[in-house]
Design an enzyme around this catalytic site. Sequence first.
Site, PDB file in Angstrom:
ATOM      1  N   HIS A   1       0.851  -1.204   0.000  1.00 50.90           N
ATOM      2  CA  HIS A   1       0.000   0.000   0.000  1.00 50.90           C
ATOM      3  C   HIS A   1       0.888   1.256   0.000  1.00 50.90           C
ATOM      4  O   HIS A   1       0.923   2.026   0.958  1.00 50.90           O
ATOM      5  CB  HIS A   1      -0.848  -0.078   1.264  1.00 50.90           C
TER       6      HIS A   1
ATOM      7  N   GLU B   1      -0.693   1.591  -5.389  1.00 53.19           N
ATOM      8  CA  GLU B   1      -0.454   0.320  -4.708  1.00 53.19           C
ATOM      9  C   GLU B   1      -0.437  -0.838  -5.703  1.00 53.19           C
ATOM     10  O   GLU B   1      -1.206  -0.838  -6.655  1.00 53.19           O
ATOM     11  CB  GLU B   1      -1.578   0.081  -3.688  1.00 53.19           C
TER      12      GLU B   1
END
Length: 292
Positions: free
Chosen positions: A154, A265
């Site tokens: 992320h 991400e």
Amino acid sequence: MISFHERFPGITVATVSNRYATAEASLYGAHVLSYRPEGGDDLLFMSSASAFEPGKPIRGGIPLCFPWFGPRFDDPSMPQHGFARTSQWKVVSCEDSPEGSTLVLGLSDDHETRRMWPHSFAAALSIGVGTSLTVSFSVTNTGDGAFTFTDALHTYLNIPDIGSARVLGLEGADYFDRVGAGAPAASGDPWPRKRQDGELSFTGETDRVYLTDADRTLSDRKAGLKTIIKSDGFPDCVAWNPGETKGRNIADLGEGEWRRFACVETGAVFGHAITVEPGATAYQAMTIGKGR
Ligand code: BG6
């Protein structure tokens, strides 16, 4: 060279330094906190208001979402983005080589992880610090039955201002638009499906799952910024920025800092769960580097 010190109670940080770059990673969460190529700025953003406290996720750097990405729609009591980012990982190995330094961290199932996810596994996150940052993730099934997981690196990328940031490489890709959407639809596409027209710019809250593993570049032409992201084994790209209204309400984000990052991400999310048979290992990797 790799050294370790406990920066906050329960948060041990590895500092990696060599002729190419410096980087930091927390054993709590197997979380890359920073990556600075020699003579350059940090490619990663870290919130000035992030918690560094066991039990709470760190806001910034590269949180690892595993063994599920996002909320558990079947059980909202489970932690968002899985338990990897709030688990204590162990050091498996540290190594310096002519190409840079590599730190490998490991996590395997225990009583607490099996309560949330009833599977036996051995996961390893390898952080390679050289002319680029390479994060590799492997998951071995150490149990008797197959399991599936979703995941993501992320990544919070550092930018001067969200208004002039663009993501290149997603042109023409289909994506699911999650802004304003709740749980995924029971059948068909989980959220409204759209197609990316040209470069991605962030004109408000942005929360999209792009169905592509193509190389992508985060760019700010005015600032001369170019960060290149390559992924291997991650079928999706999630693009996220909370925008002003939601950004103001994120307690662990410093004032106005929603403008200072774009999450680009790499993941295997929602419909792209990965199945691992007993004894098998799933392998994924992402490389981030400074473009010219
Ligand atoms: C993104 C999700 O990846 O992570 C968003 O797509 C979510 O929906 C965001 O809001 C941040 O999640 P968290 O749990 O770190 O605040």
